[in-house]
Design a protein around this motif. Structure first.
Motif, PDB file in Angstrom:
ATOM      1  N   GLN A   1       7.829   2.264 -12.265  1.00 44.95           N
ATOM      2  CA  GLN A   1       6.963   0.988 -11.520  1.00 44.95           C
ATOM      3  C   GLN A   1       5.694   0.933 -12.332  1.00 44.95           C
ATOM      4  O   GLN A   1       5.314   0.038 -12.840  1.00 44.95           O
ATOM      5  N   ALA A   2       5.160   2.226 -12.746  1.00 44.87           N
ATOM      6  CA  ALA A   2       4.027   2.113 -13.435  1.00 44.87           C
ATOM      7  C   ALA A   2       3.987   1.818 -14.856  1.00 44.87           C
ATOM      8  O   ALA A   2       3.375   0.962 -15.259  1.00 44.87           O
ATOM      9  N   ILE A   3       5.031   1.959 -15.366  1.00 48.08           N
ATOM     10  CA  ILE A   3       5.362   1.630 -16.743  1.00 48.08           C
ATOM     11  C   ILE A   3       5.555   0.178 -16.792  1.00 48.08           C
ATOM     12  O   ILE A   3       5.106  -0.400 -17.856  1.00 48.08           O
ATOM     13  N   ASN A   4       6.314  -0.245 -15.856  1.00 42.08           N
ATOM     14  CA  ASN A   4       6.507  -1.617 -15.811  1.00 42.08           C
ATOM     15  C   ASN A   4       5.487  -2.594 -15.726  1.00 42.08           C
ATOM     16  O   ASN A   4       5.096  -3.379 -16.664  1.00 42.08           O
ATOM     17  N   ASP A   5       4.304  -1.887 -15.208  1.00 45.74           N
ATOM     18  CA  ASP A   5       2.788  -2.549 -14.995  1.00 45.74           C
ATOM     19  C   ASP A   5       2.373  -2.892 -16.400  1.00 45.74           C
ATOM     20  O   ASP A   5       1.652  -3.644 -16.560  1.00 45.74           O
ATOM     21  N   LEU A   6       2.626  -1.511 -17.009  1.00 42.99           N
ATOM     22  CA  LEU A   6       2.027  -1.737 -18.554  1.00 42.99           C
ATOM     23  C   LEU A   6       2.659  -2.711 -19.407  1.00 42.99           C
ATOM     24  O   LEU A   6       2.025  -3.665 -20.212  1.00 42.99           O
ATOM     25  N   PHE A   7       3.933  -2.817 -19.132  1.00 48.13           N
ATOM     26  CA  PHE A   7       4.652  -3.718 -19.822  1.00 48.13           C
ATOM     27  C   PHE A   7       4.114  -5.193 -19.643  1.00 48.13           C
ATOM     28  O   PHE A   7       4.131  -6.226 -20.268  1.00 48.13           O
ATOM     29  N   VAL A   8       3.992  -5.483 -18.166  1.00 50.56           N
ATOM     30  CA  VAL A   8       3.432  -6.665 -17.643  1.00 50.56           C
ATOM     31  C   VAL A   8       2.222  -7.167 -18.337  1.00 50.56           C
ATOM     32  O   VAL A   8       1.825  -8.308 -18.949  1.00 50.56           O
TER      33      VAL A   8
ATOM     34  N   GLN B   1       0.860  -1.095  -0.028  1.00 48.58           N
ATOM     35  CA  GLN B   1      -0.215   0.007  -0.022  1.00 48.58           C
ATOM     36  C   GLN B   1       0.949   1.331  -0.035  1.00 48.58           C
ATOM     37  O   GLN B   1       0.726   2.174  -0.588  1.00 48.58           O
ATOM     38  N   MET B   2       2.093   1.253   0.888  1.00 45.39           N
ATOM     39  CA  MET B   2       2.789   2.411   0.787  1.00 45.39           C
ATOM     40  C   MET B   2       3.629   2.448  -0.616  1.00 45.39           C
ATOM     41  O   MET B   2       3.860   3.608  -0.730  1.00 45.39           O
ATOM     42  N   LEU B   3       3.991   1.643  -1.155  1.00 41.24           N
ATOM     43  CA  LEU B   3       4.661   1.633  -2.361  1.00 41.24           C
ATOM     44  C   LEU B   3       3.595   2.432  -3.362  1.00 41.24           C
ATOM     45  O   LEU B   3       4.397   2.880  -4.382  1.00 41.24           O
ATOM     46  N   MET B   4       2.520   2.198  -3.242  1.00 42.96           N
ATOM     47  CA  MET B   4       1.665   2.674  -4.344  1.00 42.96           C
ATOM     48  C   MET B   4       1.917   4.015  -4.225  1.00 42.96           C
ATOM     49  O   MET B   4       1.676   4.762  -5.488  1.00 42.96           O
ATOM     50  N   ALA B   5       2.128   4.922  -3.450  1.00 39.50           N
ATOM     51  CA  ALA B   5       2.448   6.650  -3.475  1.00 39.50           C
ATOM     52  C   ALA B   5       3.767   6.628  -4.207  1.00 39.50           C
ATOM     53  O   ALA B   5       3.828   7.683  -5.007  1.00 39.50           O
ATOM     54  N   PHE B   6       4.672   5.794  -4.380  1.00 39.56           N
ATOM     55  CA  PHE B   6       5.905   5.988  -5.211  1.00 39.56           C
ATOM     56  C   PHE B   6       5.617   5.541  -6.611  1.00 39.56           C
ATOM     57  O   PHE B   6       6.349   6.014  -7.522  1.00 39.56           O
ATOM     58  N   VAL B   7       4.683   4.668  -6.720  1.00 35.19           N
ATOM     59  CA  VAL B   7       4.278   4.279  -8.254  1.00 35.19           C
ATOM     60  C   VAL B   7       3.400   5.360  -8.760  1.00 35.19           C
ATOM     61  O   VAL B   7       3.585   5.711  -9.781  1.00 35.19           O
ATOM     62  N   ALA B   8       2.454   6.028  -7.901  1.00 30.58           N
ATOM     63  CA  ALA B   8       1.699   7.017  -8.442  1.00 30.58           C
ATOM     64  C   ALA B   8       2.469   8.134  -8.664  1.00 30.58           C
ATOM     65  O   ALA B   8       2.000   8.833  -9.683  1.00 30.58           O
ATOM     66  N   ASN B   9       3.580   8.405  -8.166  1.00 26.13           N
ATOM     67  CA  ASN B   9       4.497   9.761  -8.354  1.00 26.13           C
ATOM     68  C   ASN B   9       5.750   9.330  -8.077  1.00 26.13           C
ATOM     69  O   ASN B   9       6.203   9.247  -7.041  1.00 26.13           O
ATOM     70  N   PRO B  10       6.491   9.454  -9.448  1.00 28.59           N
ATOM     71  CA  PRO B  10       7.941   9.089  -9.172  1.00 28.59           C
ATOM     72  C   PRO B  10       8.765  10.194  -8.286  1.00 28.59           C
ATOM     73  O   PRO B  10       9.819   9.776  -7.915  1.00 28.59           O
ATOM     74  N   ASN B  11       8.134  11.325  -8.065  1.00 25.00           N
ATOM     75  CA  ASN B  11       8.794  12.410  -7.152  1.00 25.00           C
ATOM     76  C   ASN B  11       8.638  12.268  -5.699  1.00 25.00           C
ATOM     77  O   ASN B  11       8.966  13.137  -4.951  1.00 25.00           O
ATOM     78  N   THR B  12       7.864  11.272  -5.300  1.00 28.71           N
ATOM     79  CA  THR B  12       7.690  10.897  -3.858  1.00 28.71           C
ATOM     80  C   THR B  12       8.768  10.671  -3.219  1.00 28.71           C
ATOM     81  O   THR B  12       9.649   9.937  -3.692  1.00 28.71           O
ATOM     82  N   VAL B  13       9.110  11.312  -2.323  1.00 32.07           N
ATOM     83  CA  VAL B  13      10.182  11.236  -1.198  1.00 32.07           C
ATOM     84  C   VAL B  13       9.770  10.680   0.068  1.00 32.07           C
ATOM     85  O   VAL B  13      10.704   9.991   0.874  1.00 32.07           O
ATOM     86  N   ALA B  14       8.511  10.594   0.596  1.00 29.28           N
ATOM     87  CA  ALA B  14       8.120  10.352   1.918  1.00 29.28           C
ATOM     88  C   ALA B  14       6.722  10.017   1.990  1.00 29.28           C
ATOM     89  O   ALA B  14       5.936  10.686   1.282  1.00 29.28           O
ATOM     90  N   VAL B  15       6.151   8.958   2.816  1.00 33.71           N
ATOM     91  CA  VAL B  15       4.690   8.500   2.946  1.00 33.71           C
ATOM     92  C   VAL B  15       4.675   8.305   4.231  1.00 33.71           C
ATOM     93  O   VAL B  15       5.412   7.530   4.779  1.00 33.71           O
ATOM     94  N   GLY B  16       3.583   8.717   4.683  1.00 38.36           N
ATOM     95  CA  GLY B  16       3.303   8.210   6.092  1.00 38.36           C
ATOM     96  C   GLY B  16       1.798   7.509   5.986  1.00 38.36           C
ATOM     97  O   GLY B  16       0.935   7.838   5.292  1.00 38.36           O
ATOM     98  N   GLY B  17       1.698   6.699   7.138  1.00 40.74           N
ATOM     99  CA  GLY B  17       0.406   5.893   7.274  1.00 40.74           C
ATOM    100  C   GLY B  17      -0.350   6.092   8.442  1.00 40.74           C
ATOM    101  O   GLY B  17       0.393   6.755   9.385  1.00 40.74           O
ATOM    102  N   VAL B  18      -1.193   5.409   8.792  1.00 39.05           N
ATOM    103  CA  VAL B  18      -2.122   5.623   9.824  1.00 39.05           C
ATOM    104  C   VAL B  18      -1.510   4.778  11.236  1.00 39.05           C
ATOM    105  O   VAL B  18      -1.275   3.568  10.794  1.00 39.05           O
ATOM    106  N   VAL B  19      -1.483   5.296  12.266  1.00 45.39           N
ATOM    107  CA  VAL B  19      -0.925   4.389  13.498  1.00 45.39           C
ATOM    108  C   VAL B  19      -2.269   4.437  14.182  1.00 45.39           C
ATOM    109  O   VAL B  19      -2.948   5.562  14.584  1.00 45.39           O
TER     110      VAL B  19
END
Lengths: 469, 375
Positions: free
Chosen positions: B191-198, A182-200
């Protein structure tokens, strides 16, 4: 005397205006957090991570778990970390000079042996005595180092880590199995993401089995129940709301994922502060905004980690005192950003809010109580008015807390039973009588301690086996 | 005004308190009511879900048809539950069963629901509609031009979702265009582009040729950022397809030795030991020795040290020995690790004379661990 009464009246008017300002801010934040929560939930369903378990083209994660005298819980929490559903990750437990059997237990349980691992000196930290690895758990490493407190332990962990992202967790927290995805999603959604926080969330009272939450219940003690309400308020409408404005200032030290390179670039965690988690986030903001580089710091309301909250008043008091000192220290260090348009909503909105609402509120709140008493005694204000004002304050506080409970109800619904909701609502009301005042006092003391230069961590005691089945 | 406020302060405050009390009561009742409603809904939903799940399983087994499933669906909420079941099952099943479950997505109300989302102004809703199209079997091709247009928008979620739909339903040119738009979109992660290739690979039924061709086509264009080019090389390398071997080798041999960024040479070097043949091996090694083992980028030198260990040619030995003096640990580590691959080379025999013991022990420890595969 007339002049004194006049001053008293003006101060009372100021307190009144402050009260209105704070509550309007909270209500605004609550509204935007609702919008943001809805948006985040939708966004989380877009990317698929279809190749996550087949290829090595996704970002990898090093989990850093600093441990100091954690012999009671270290084995369970480490096992839970080793059972997360993620393809490429390592767990680095940093034994920060524990005086108890933390290290021995780890060595014994995970069949660890000393290894010669190269440790780049990218961030300053106290000397590392040894690194341990295990054939049985190839992604587990234990770093044994001289005591240097949490920030130092995290820096040591970063030096030892070799993955793209680092996930800083407290050793008394339990991550849900899919949390890294789930946390990785933020880095997938935006390549410029440098930090993500979640709920405690508060783990006290819940039932756990094999490192997973089985049943979510409200805690059994009054003090933990109040904290359950506080955590809901803080995470579900505080941080989510700030995420809407792209001005998140805090990622909890108990659970956050950072881009390793970015953290190294800004110099890692700061040693001489007790608010190292907040300070790092603000420094990241400052670094990127100063250089006009694209970046994103996010808060996601879906990934959850469970933490054990203090059940003793003295421990809680020390914790809140430390949080207040950390906040004061961070705001002071980065005062240049305050009301500076260069930093956008961060400088113009978030930092003034944290200064006025979070940092100074104990002074204003407690002075308000004292002045109210004096004013009443001297007849500077009307008794009836004072009582009505107090009632309004309690009602507003309660509305906000209940709304955050409702936000939880409408979105994530972790608390399953009507009984739990009733308990949370009850404590949202009860916290206004006594707890709120004591809390303000702890924070005021924290502020005074900060001014005195106190940077001690304060001893924290853990209960035994919150995460046991 | 101030006078008015002073005179009527208590009345005003009383009104405020009454209002707040009313709001508190409403919020309290609302919270309890919403919990009650949610509990009731949850119960009903649970029952409905159970019933629908049974129905879907019967449908997958071929015992009933779409119309029969549709018969037990009455309200919009039922479709949501059905979608949940489909999503859940789709991730767990494969083959003809997965194909069959996709038929349920063709139900008219579900189609209409997503069509309206596609035409909404909200980009996130449009993205969700595109993802639905990507899962549809009988996609309405009149949507395709618009979907293709969406692949070029800046909003990464929409461009990604639209590209996903085009990959599933478009022709080769359209797929190429959609993927190209993603490669050019700097706001979309690797990573998103990789998804598309997958996904591309999945719909080609595991046939790699089409994917290889399309990636080689992109690489020939030479019009992407070094990071994106490296991603393409990595994806091509991971496919490990024989036809891309010569292409990657030629790419490696033709790039200028001086590069502004390390991404491309580093990635190419990583794949050279896999794709080299006895005919071009010497030429490749020659470039590694002369051009890249002296690169200013440590990651490129590291890749060279790794590659030389995989080629295992005596000619590389002196260069690897020299790399043991590199200022970067990982270059030294891979040089040592590669050297000990050579027959008759012991770690103890390659210690540089002037290397500090601590530094050497660290290196030895890492190499031993790597060989023991402790990582």
């Amino acid at each position: 005397m007339d002049l004194f009464l006049k001053i008293l009246l003006y101060i009372n008017v100021f307190v009144f205006i402050y009260f209105v300002f704070v509550n309007v801010s909270y209500i605004t934040l609550l509204y935007f957090s609702y919008v943001q929560t809805k948006r985040s939930r939708k966004e989380s369903k877009i990317f698929r991570l279809s190749g996550l378990f087949d290829s090595r083209l996704y970002k990898s994660i090093s989990i850093l778990a600093p441990a100091y005298n954690e012999e009671e819980s270290i084995i369970e929490s480490t096992r839970a970390l080793l059972n997360l559903e993620f393809t490429d990750y390592e767990v680095i437990v940093v034994n920060d000079g524990s005086k108890d059997e933390t290290l021995a237990k780890l060595i014994d349980n995970f069949k660890l042996k000393k290894i010669d691992r190269y440790i780049p000196n990218e961030l300053n930290c106290e000397p590392i005595k040894a690194v341990y690895g295990s054939r049985h758990y190839p992604n587990l490493f234990v770093v044994d180092k001289e005591n240097g407190r949490k920030a130092d332990a995290l820096n040591a962990g970063i030096n030892v880590s070799r993955k793209d992202l680092i996930c800083a967790v407290d050793s008394d927290t339990l991550l849900e199995p899919t949390v890294l995805q789930q946390m990785l999603m933020a880095f997938v959604a935006n390549p410029n993401t440098v930090a993500v926080g979640g709920v405690v969330r508060v783990a006290n009272g819940c039932t756990f089995n094999l490192g997973e939450v089985q049943k979510v219940n409200t805690p059994k003690t009054h003090i933990a129940r109040i904290q359950a309400v506080e955590y809901l308020r803080s995470f579900l409408f505080g941080r989510t709301g700030w995420d809407y404005f792209d001005s998140l200032l805090i990622i909890s030290g108990a659970f956050g994922v950072f881009d390793r390179e970015s953290v190294i670039k800004v110099g890692g965690y700061l040693h001489d502060t007790v608010g190292e988690d907040m300070e790092l986030v603000v420094r990241l903001h400052r670094y990127y905004r100063d250089r006009d580089e694209k970046y994103r710091i996010r808060f996601l309301p879906e990934p959850v980690c469970w933490t054990e909250v203090p059940e003793s008043w003295s421990v809680l008091g020390r914790q809140r005192n430390r949080w207040q000192r950390g906040l004061a220290d961070t705001l002071w260090r980065h005062r240049k950003m305050m009301l500076n348009p260069k930093y956008g909503s961060l400088g113009m909105l978030a930092m003034p809010f944290f200064l006025m609402v979070e940092l100074l509120s104990p002074i204003i709140e407690l002075s308000g109580y004292v002045l109210l008493a004096v004013s009443l005694y001297l007849g500077a204000i009307n008794v009836q008015f004072a009582l009505l004002f107090f009632t309004a304050a309690v009602l507003l506080g309660m509305i906000l807390s209940v709304l955050s409970v409702m936000l939880e109800e409408l979105t994530f619904r972790r608390y399953d039973r009507m009984r739990d909701v009733l308990i949370l609502i009850l404590y949202a009301f009860l916290e206004n009588f006594g707890y709120r005042q004591i809390h303000a006092w702890w924070r005021l003391k924290g502020l005074i301690d900060f001014l005195k230069g106190n940077k001690s961590w304060g001893e924290m005691t853990r209960s035994k086996g919150t995460f046991s089945s | 005004m101030i006078d008015y406020l002073q005179t009527h302060a208590i009345t005003i405050m009383m009104v405020v308190v009454l209002m707040l009390a009313a709001i508190s009561a409403m919020v309290l009742i609302g919270a309890l009511y919403s919990r009650w409603i949610l509990n009731v809904t949850k119960r009903n939903r649970g029952r409905k879900k159970e019933k629908l799940s049974e129905c879907v399983i019967q449908f997958i087994s071929g015992d009933i048809e779409v119309d029969e499933v549709q018969q037990i669906i009455h309200v919009e909420e039922d479709y949501r539950i059905l979608l949940e079941i489909i999503n859940d099952l789709s991730s767990k099943i494969d083959g003809p069963e997965k194909e069959r479950i996709a038929d349920l997505l063709e139900m008219e109300p579900i189609k209409n629901y997503y069509t309206s989302r596609f035409y909404s102004k909200n980009r996130l809703e449009q993205a969700k509609a595109c993802l639905y199209f990507a899962r549809q079997k009988s996609f309405h091709y009149s949507f395709l031009p618009k979907v293709l247009e969406y692949t070029a928008v800046d909003y990464p979620m929409l461009s990604y979702a639209a590209a996903m739909a085009v990959i599933v339903h478009g022709n080769e040119d359209q797929k190429r265009k959609a993927l190209k738009n993603q490669l050019l979109n700097e706001d979309l992660s690797d990573q998103a582009i990789n998804d598309l290739f997958v996904e591309y690979q999945n719909i080609s039924d595991g046939e790699l040729k089409e994917e290889v061709d399309i990636i080689m086509g992109f690489l020939k264009e030479n019009s992407y950022s070094p990071a994106r080019t490296a991603l393409l090389i990595k994806t091509l390398g991971e496919l490990n397809y024989h036809e891309s071997a010569e292409f990657l080798v030629q790419k490696f041999l033709s790039i200028p030795a001086e590069q502004e960024y390390p991404d491309v040479p580093r990635t190419l070097i990583n794949y050279m030991p896999v794709f080299a043949t006895s005919e071009n091996e010497e030429e490749i090694l020659n470039r590694i020795h002369t051009d890249y083992s002296v690169s200013t980028f440590s990651s490129v030198r590291e890749a060279c040290a790794k590659a030389m260990g995989m080629f295992m040619k005596d000619v590389s030995k002196p260069i690897l020995m020299w790399m043991l003096y590199d200022k970067d640990f990982y270059v030294r580590f891979y040089a040592a690790k590669s050297l000990v691959q050579f027959p008759g080379v012991e770690l103890s025999s390659i210690k540089p004379e002037d290397m500090e013991d601590k530094m050497w022990n660290e290196l030895v420890g890492e190499v031993e661990m790597a060989n023991e595969q402790i990582y």
